[in-house]
Motif scaffolding. Structure first.
Motif, PDB file in Angstrom:
ATOM      1  N   SER A 117      -3.516  -6.814  -8.275  1.00  0.00           N
ATOM      2  CA  SER A 117      -4.839  -7.293  -7.875  1.00  0.00           C
ATOM      3  C   SER A 117      -5.126  -8.630  -8.548  1.00  0.00           C
ATOM      4  CB  SER A 117      -5.913  -6.274  -8.272  1.00  0.00           C
ATOM      5  OG  SER A 117      -5.727  -5.064  -7.590  1.00  0.00           O
ATOM      6  N   GLU A 139      -5.142  -5.085   3.703  1.00  0.00           N
ATOM      7  CA  GLU A 139      -5.404  -3.731   3.206  1.00  0.00           C
ATOM      8  C   GLU A 139      -6.283  -2.930   4.166  1.00  0.00           C
ATOM      9  OE1 GLU A 139      -5.428  -2.931  -1.113  1.00  0.00           O
ATOM     10  OE2 GLU A 139      -6.194  -4.965  -1.280  1.00  0.00           O
ATOM     11  N   ASP A 195       4.384   1.631  -6.909  1.00  0.00           N
ATOM     12  CA  ASP A 195       3.145   1.261  -6.232  1.00  0.00           C
ATOM     13  C   ASP A 195       2.496   0.167  -7.049  1.00  0.00           C
ATOM     14  OD1 ASP A 195       2.865   2.830  -3.908  1.00  0.00           O
ATOM     15  OD2 ASP A 195       2.422   4.587  -5.143  1.00  0.00           O
ATOM     16  N   GLU A 196       2.105  -0.886  -6.332  1.00  0.00           N
ATOM     17  CA  GLU A 196       1.445  -2.005  -7.033  1.00  0.00           C
ATOM     18  C   GLU A 196      -0.059  -1.757  -7.047  1.00  0.00           C
ATOM     19  OE1 GLU A 196       3.001  -4.058  -8.697  1.00  0.00           O
ATOM     20  OE2 GLU A 196       4.991  -3.725  -7.936  1.00  0.00           O
ATOM     21  N   THR A 213      -0.714  -4.949   1.150  1.00  0.00           N
ATOM     22  CA  THR A 213      -0.785  -3.529   0.847  1.00  0.00           C
ATOM     23  C   THR A 213      -0.460  -3.275  -0.620  1.00  0.00           C
ATOM     24  OG1 THR A 213      -0.040  -1.321   1.526  1.00  0.00           O
ATOM     25  CG2 THR A 213       1.633  -3.055   1.460  1.00  0.00           C
ATOM     26  N   HIS A 214      -1.048  -2.212  -1.141  1.00  0.00           N
ATOM     27  CA  HIS A 214      -0.679  -1.708  -2.465  1.00  0.00           C
ATOM     28  C   HIS A 214       0.133  -0.423  -2.330  1.00  0.00           C
ATOM     29  CE1 HIS A 214      -3.022  -4.375  -5.156  1.00  0.00           C
ATOM     30  NE2 HIS A 214      -3.832  -4.475  -4.123  1.00  0.00           N
ATOM     31  N   ASN A 215       0.439  -0.061  -1.086  1.00  0.00           N
ATOM     32  CA  ASN A 215       1.107   1.201  -0.795  1.00  0.00           C
ATOM     33  C   ASN A 215       2.597   0.955  -0.557  1.00  0.00           C
ATOM     34  OD1 ASN A 215       2.165   3.457   0.701  1.00  0.00           O
ATOM     35  ND2 ASN A 215       0.071   4.108   1.125  1.00  0.00           N
ATOM     36  N   ILE A 266       2.642  -8.274  -1.316  1.00  0.00           N
ATOM     37  CA  ILE A 266       2.300  -7.323  -2.360  1.00  0.00           C
ATOM     38  C   ILE A 266       2.198  -8.033  -3.710  1.00  0.00           C
ATOM     39  CG2 ILE A 266       3.340  -5.397  -1.102  1.00  0.00           C
ATOM     40  CD1 ILE A 266       5.731  -5.528  -2.864  1.00  0.00           C
TER      41      ILE A 266
END
Length: 231
Positions: free
Chosen positions: A39, A160, A230-231, A192-194, A36
């Motif tokens: 972006s 992702e 969340d990232e 993941t960004h979740n 993680i």
């Protein structure tokens, strides 16, 4: 547990820009690692290195104690499977995609195994006759994952892959991967960004920021230190 893969002081420079700097960590067989970070922090570049799509500027990556450059690319990619967010299905039909692993391994197709995977992915056996273009995004992603699992990789890199999917399809893919981990001791790395997904799947967290490791340790320690985000 033994280390199945290891990054040692990895640096990646592209167009005079440092993409990754001094990346060192070890991957244990059967582990589940969430990658993680913001972006542009180098997450996908790291996966491309692990899959031998690009080579580091400095440092080395070991797979089973051998430098991955010593492996033929196709040999390595049978063991280290990389699945992108944007699915690529080749040919015309689903069946062409799911028979390909058997052709690659020079084996007779096992339709019992194929049916079992389709069942786990909530897809009927009739899906084999469908054209790729007739599938939804979630169905395409599940077929791409099954295709990779049929090759029997030891490590799977998911970049992702559920980002554009609804919750139902996301959970189906997660269950398919976790079932495979339990059955075949599969090693999982996923970008993941979740945060919820990271909590569900990760045993360890590698947090990248500006191409460097900001955190490397257990998921429990990470979420204890960083809290909800969340990232």
């Amino acid at each position: 547990m033994m280390n199945i893969m290891e990054c040692k002081n990895i640096q990646l420079i592209k167009n005079n820009q440092t993409i990754l700097h001094d990346i060192s960590f070890s991957i244990e067989a059967g582990d589940s690692i969430g990658i993680i970070g913001p972006s542009g922090s180098g997450k996908s570049s790291l996966f491309r290195l692990l899959n031998l799509l690009i080579s580091p500027t400095q440092g080395e990556i070991l797979y089973k104690n051998r430098n991955i450059r010593d492996y033929a690319p196709m040999e390595l990619r049978r063991s280290v499977s990389y699945i992108l967010q944007k699915t690529y299905l080749f040919g015309t039909t689903v069946q062409e995609n799911l028979l390909y692993p058997y052709q690659l391994l020079n084996q007779k197709p096992d339709f019992h195994v194929i049916r079992n995977y389709l069942d786990k992915a909530n897809l009927s056996i009739n899906t084999l006759e469908k054209k790729n273009t007739a599938l939804s995004g979630g169905e395409q992603q599940r077929i791409a994952l099954i295709r990779s699992l049929l090759i029997k990789p030891e490590i799977i890199l998911l970049d992702e892959v559920t980002a554009a999917l609804d919750e139902e399809n996301t959970l189906l893919i997660e269950k398919l991967v976790t079932d495979e981990q339990e059955a075949h001791h599969l090693t999982l790395l996923f970008v993941t960004h979740n945060t919820s997904q990271a909590k569900r799947l990760a045993k360890k967290i590698l947090y990248l920021d500006a191409g460097a490791i900001d955190f490397w340790g257990t998921a429990a320690d990470y979420f204890s230190l960083k809290g909800e985000r969340d990232e």
